[in-house]
Design a protein around this motif. Structure first.
Motif, PDB file in Angstrom:
ATOM      1  N   PHE B  67       0.908  -1.143  -0.110  1.00 47.38           N
ATOM      2  CA  PHE B  67      -0.033  -0.127  -0.066  1.00 47.38           C
ATOM      3  C   PHE B  67       0.856   1.279   0.033  1.00 47.38           C
ATOM      4  N   TYR B  68       2.209   1.112  -0.460  1.00 51.74           N
ATOM      5  CA  TYR B  68       3.181   2.485  -0.038  1.00 51.74           C
ATOM      6  C   TYR B  68       2.591   3.283  -1.268  1.00 51.74           C
ATOM      7  N   ILE B  69       1.908   2.782  -2.240  1.00 59.48           N
ATOM      8  CA  ILE B  69       1.526   3.838  -3.330  1.00 59.48           C
ATOM      9  C   ILE B  69       0.497   4.801  -2.858  1.00 59.48           C
ATOM     10  N   ILE B  70      -0.188   4.426  -1.920  1.00 58.28           N
ATOM     11  CA  ILE B  70      -1.478   5.268  -1.422  1.00 58.28           C
ATOM     12  C   ILE B  70      -0.649   6.262  -0.573  1.00 58.28           C
ATOM     13  N   VAL B  71       0.206   5.993   0.175  1.00 58.10           N
ATOM     14  CA  VAL B  71       1.035   7.045   0.938  1.00 58.10           C
ATOM     15  C   VAL B  71       1.971   7.911   0.024  1.00 58.10           C
ATOM     16  N   ALA B  72       2.406   7.503  -0.898  1.00 54.87           N
ATOM     17  CA  ALA B  72       3.211   8.044  -1.651  1.00 54.87           C
ATOM     18  C   ALA B  72       2.648   9.218  -2.426  1.00 54.87           C
ATOM     19  N   ILE B  73       1.329   8.879  -2.908  1.00 50.48           N
ATOM     20  CA  ILE B  73       0.721  10.171  -3.589  1.00 50.48           C
ATOM     21  C   ILE B  73       0.836  11.412  -2.935  1.00 50.48           C
ATOM     22  N   PRO B  74       0.328  11.441  -1.769  1.00 48.92           N
ATOM     23  CA  PRO B  74       0.157  12.697  -0.795  1.00 48.92           C
ATOM     24  C   PRO B  74       1.553  13.224  -0.583  1.00 48.92           C
ATOM     25  N   VAL B  75       2.453  12.262  -0.173  1.00 48.30           N
ATOM     26  CA  VAL B  75       3.939  12.759   0.186  1.00 48.30           C
ATOM     27  C   VAL B  75       4.449  13.418  -0.929  1.00 48.30           C
ATOM     28  N   ALA B  76       4.387  12.682  -2.324  1.00 52.95           N
ATOM     29  CA  ALA B  76       4.796  13.415  -3.496  1.00 52.95           C
ATOM     30  C   ALA B  76       4.175  14.628  -3.652  1.00 52.95           C
ATOM     31  N   PHE B  77       2.895  14.893  -3.308  1.00 50.60           N
ATOM     32  CA  PHE B  77       2.198  16.112  -3.707  1.00 50.60           C
ATOM     33  C   PHE B  77       2.805  17.140  -2.707  1.00 50.60           C
ATOM     34  N   ILE B  78       3.101  16.893  -1.308  1.00 48.80           N
ATOM     35  CA  ILE B  78       3.459  17.919  -0.515  1.00 48.80           C
ATOM     36  C   ILE B  78       4.874  18.288  -0.719  1.00 48.80           C
ATOM     37  N   VAL B  79       5.786  17.170  -0.975  1.00 48.63           N
ATOM     38  CA  VAL B  79       7.228  17.686  -1.573  1.00 48.63           C
ATOM     39  C   VAL B  79       7.232  18.499  -2.541  1.00 48.63           C
ATOM     40  N   SER B  80       6.693  18.139  -3.710  1.00 46.74           N
ATOM     41  CA  SER B  80       6.752  18.935  -4.763  1.00 46.74           C
ATOM     42  C   SER B  80       5.997  20.435  -4.442  1.00 46.74           C
ATOM     43  N   ALA B  81       4.834  20.381  -3.754  1.00 48.54           N
ATOM     44  CA  ALA B  81       4.169  21.757  -3.465  1.00 48.54           C
ATOM     45  C   ALA B  81       5.154  22.523  -2.691  1.00 48.54           C
ATOM     46  N   VAL B  82       5.683  21.892  -1.846  1.00 47.67           N
ATOM     47  CA  VAL B  82       6.792  22.990  -0.803  1.00 47.67           C
ATOM     48  C   VAL B  82       7.975  23.375  -1.712  1.00 47.67           C
TER      49      VAL B  82
END
Lengths: 442, 386
Positions: B67-82
């Motif tokens: 299920f890592y991909i479920i967590v990876a999506i918001p993490v990727a969003f936050i990293v790139s947004a920051v």
């Protein structure tokens, strides 16, 4: 007024401190970067390098690879292997009693830059030989430089053949030492119908021309072929074509290069093309690439090389453990790295036999040099290519290869391809002044 | 018929990759008029975030890893947004209304980001942290003085030299420590492996549909709905649209335009991060990953018409389907079954390779832009600044 003076003083002194720190940092990295090699001239502080002054005691050799840009991923690993060989030779006393001083230049994945840097190494640095290049395009770019200056290039990567220069030593496989045995093996074991996939540039297109001729001669058939631009990651159309051309399975011969391989194997699996029905034979996927694509996607597919990390020989055990000791346990060795490693040793043997680093004696002495290499015995042939053992490997769970087939012994190189009409019957022999680079065999 | 449906599905799946990659750019370039050449690198950061999350979940063991991909999506969003937020606050906000400078600056940023992932290690991160702490902390301290305005420029010069000096000194002092200087990713590509339930495919529709493709299509639809809802239904979306239409008037009415700009840019960057997460399942993850997508994304936004989400959607799907139908030879096959003239079939057969299909699609796009220079849905009336 006094305040202003103090501020100025602060500003200037801090600038001074900064500048000295900067220099110190440079000097540090000059030593720290290449722990065993204080003479790495690629760093910007070469002027302050103690070795520059002592140049008379060392033998300067050029290392010309892409340290930046697209190809840096592959070429830096080859530089690592070359540096390992040079360090080993230096630790054992050097060549002719002198230390080897490598001078690194960055070709920056840009072919004109390669030519420029080659000229710089020869004219300014006065190197006695150059180890370098990866892509055929970069080799073709530097070739006129080496020919016009009658200099010497050692080239470590498997390539498409159809070239034989007096000024280049090729330690990678010629087509008959990689592609042709792979096709023969596939015809015997995996099927007669082939689909050819490649990147859109000189190596895959030439390689596929050779494969088509070979298949025609041996009773196989080409169900289709397609090329992807370098760096393209959308392979759905090709997968559709493969399914349409080979509905009941067949062999896929893959000469894709770089990032596209990752996309190809990931999407192959998604589309249900599994290795039992659609085995893929790759000629540009080695241990390093397997790690980057992920063994999960590659398990059961094949590759054709002369060397794998899993080759069992004392020379290979020594090479792998020395490499891991220098660069870390998690690193792997592969075919181009091994070819790069042995070419430094072949050059060293030639210099020792010639007793000088002068170009012509070394060139003459290089032919016939034998070396118990990690891949097995190699011999430099009169056509400036080396005889090599050919092996087919199957990717296993840990990302290394199981060797499923290999030739009995080393295979002699044939640079001019005998399956292609234009070069059929031609050969190359630089030891005989009457024959040269391309002569018609009797 | 089933060939046609399969063709459409494959075309849509290519189009959805284009769309999810272009969605963020449609906001940044479309709504704000910022030519962001670092968009591809923001995608790359998203892909690397996915890699990091994957490795963290690997250590958790098997059931979690799937299920890592479920967590990876918001993490990727936050990293790139920051990162996007820092980029906007640090550079782009000074360049609004100057497209050429923006273009050069963002291109520079893209090179910096590429080199950053190649050479990032703990020591570099710590040194960067020390620099920021000293520099920005120093500014905060000195700002309290009454004569701040007078000594501003000199203090800044001094601070920048001092903090750079200390950071570099720190770096060179510890540069012998091999644990700290071990590169996180190095220049080599890293491997992102899809979880088991995303590998392989289903034949439920009568032909092979890869799970990854279905996942990306679903993700694209979700992102579209999310963006649509945010822009059309939320207060901030209203403010964004207001600023896009008339910045001066919005500012007069009390909308904090600077905040809106930052938010819009962060949103676009975050979407790039999600796209990076998605494409990491299909292709390679390396410092150059972003470069593979940047041209296609701009193409989609330009064809769709700047400032229009619907245009972007149609353009992405159109380009995807066209690319597939021509490149895979499906179109030529289709024409054969209709007994079309042989010359027409030969014409499409000639273009039925991946390289040539690209040529044809590009040629068609150029022709299209000659007829409709502003894209599918040009903005009508008075546009904001551009």
């Amino acid at each position: 007024m006094s305040q202003l003076g103090r501020r100025k003083f602060l500003l200037y002194s801090s600038t001074g401190v900064l500048a000295s720190l900067f220099l110190k940092g440079c000097a540090d990295s000059g030593g720290g970067d290449q722990a065993a090699d204080p003479c790495a001239a690629a760093d910007p502080c070469a002027a302050a390098d103690p070795c520059a002054a002592a140049g008379g005691d060392g033998i300067k050799v050029g290392i010309l690879h892409s340290l930046s840009g697209t190809m840096a991923i592959s070429e830096t690993t080859v530089v690592d292997a070359e540096m390992l060989a040079i360090d080993e030779i230096n630790a054992a006393g050097g060549v002719l009693g002198k230390q080897i001083v490598p001078i690194k230049e960055d070709g920056a994945s840009d072919w004109p830059t390669f030519a420029e840097k080659a000229a710089k190494l020869i004219d300014q640095d006065k190197v006695v030989t150059v180890f370098g290049c990866w892509t055929s395009a970069s080799r073709k770019a530097v070739l006129p430089v080496f020919e016009s200056k009658k200099h010497m290039l050692w080239y470590p990567v498997q390539y498409e053949g159809q070239e034989c220069s007096n000024h280049v030593f090729y330690t990678g496989a010629a087509p008959n030492q990689q592609i042709e045995p792979a096709v023969d093996w596939l015809l015997e074991n995996k099927g007669k119908e082939f689909f050819l996939v490649g990147s859109d540039y000189v190596f895959p297109r030439t390689a596929n021309t050779i494969i088509k001729e070979q298949l025609a001669a041996k009773g196989g058939s080409v169900a289709g072929e397609d090329y992807l631009p370098l760096g393209d990651t959308e392979v759905t159309p090709i997968i559709t074509k493969i399914k349409a051309a080979l509905p009941d399975g067949g062999v896929i011969f893959n000469s894709l290069n770089g990032d596209t391989n990752v996309a190809f194997f990931k999407q192959m699996q998604g589309a249900g093309l599994n290795p039992d029905k659609y085995p893929v034979m790759s000629v540009s996927v080695a241990e390093e690439e397997v790690r980057q694509i992920g063994p999960e996607y590659l398990k059961g597919h094949y590759a054709s090389w002369n060397y794998y990390q899993t080759v069992e020989s004392p020379a290979n055990e020594k090479f792998v453990s020395a490499f891991k000791a220098k660069y870390g346990e998690d690193r792997v060795t592969n075919d181009p790295m091994e070819a790069a490693y042995i070419m430094v040793y072949l050059w060293k043997q030639a210099v020792e036999q010639a007793g000088t680093t002068d170009l012509e004696p070394v060139r003459a002495a290089a032919v016939g040099q034998k070396l118990e290499a990690p891949e097995g015995l190699v011999t430099m042939q009169p056509n400036h290519h080396i005889s090599k053992t050919v092996r087919i490997g199957e990717v296993r769970d840990d990302g290394l290869f199981d060797i499923v087939w290999s030739t009995e012994g080393p295979l002699d190189p044939i640079p001019w391809n005998q399956y292609v009409k234009e070069t059929k019957g031609f050969a190359c022999d630089w030891t005989d002044p009457n024959k040269g680079g391309k002569y018609k065999e009797a | 018929m089933s060939t046609l449906i399969e063709g459409l599905f494959n075309g849509i799946s290519i189009g959805s990759v284009l769309l999810i990659a272009a969605l963020g750019l449609a906001i940044v370039f479309g709504l704000m008029g910022v030519i962001n050449l670092a968009h591809g690198e923001l995608m790359m950061l998203g892909a690397y975030s996915t890699f990091v999350v994957q490795n963290i979940f690997k250590s958790f063991g098997d059931p979690w890893f799937d299920f890592y991909i479920i967590v990876a999506i918001p993490v990727a969003f936050i990293v790139s947004a920051v990162v996007g937020l820092i980029l906007e606050r640090g550079a782009i906000r000074f360049l609004y209304g100057r497209p050429l400078e923006t273009l050069l600056a963002t291109w520079g940023v893209s090179l910096i980001l590429q080199q950053f992932v190649r050479s990032v290690n703990w020591l570099l991160m710590i040194s960067l942290g020390i620099f920021s702490l000293l520099f920005f902390g120093g500014i905060q301290v000195v700002k309290k003085r009454a004569d701040w305005e007078r000594i501003k420029s000199k203090t800044l010069t001094l601070l920048i030299f001092l903090s750079t000096g200390i950071a570099i000194a720190f770096y060179s002092l510890l540069s012998k420590n091999s644990v700290l200087t071990k590169a996180w990713f190095s220049a080599r590509n890293v491997d992102v492996t899809a979880p088991k339930w995303l590998r392989g495919g289903t034949t439920a529709l009568g032909f092979q549909t890869p799970y990854v493709r279905l996942f990306i299509i679903a993700l694209t639809i979700l992102c579209l709905i999310g963006v649509y809802w945010f822009l059309q239904r939320s207060t901030w979306g209203l403010k964004i649209r207001a600023v896009t239409q008339n910045r001066t008037m919005s500012s007069c009415l009390g909308i904090p335009t600077a905040k809106v700009d930052a938010l819009t840019f962060a949103l676009g960057s975050g979407l790039a991060g999600i796209a990076g997460c998605a494409v990491s399942l299909l292709g390679s993850v390396g410092p150059n990953t972003g470069q593979n997508y940047i041209v296609d994304t701009f193409m989609v936004v330009v064809v769709g018409g700047v400032g229009n989400l619907l245009g972007t959607v149609l353009a992405a799907l159109g380009i995807g389907i066209l690319n597939y139908l021509v490149g895979s030879g499906t179109l030529a096959l289709f024409l054969t079954s209709f007994s079309a003239p042989q010359s027409l079939i030969d014409f499409f057969l000639f273009f039925a390779t991946s390289s040539m299909a690209k040529v044809m699609v590009f040629a068609l796009i150029i022709t299209f832009l000659q007829i409709k220079p502003a894209g599918l849905f040009p903005q009508k009336g008075r546009t904001a600044e551009l």
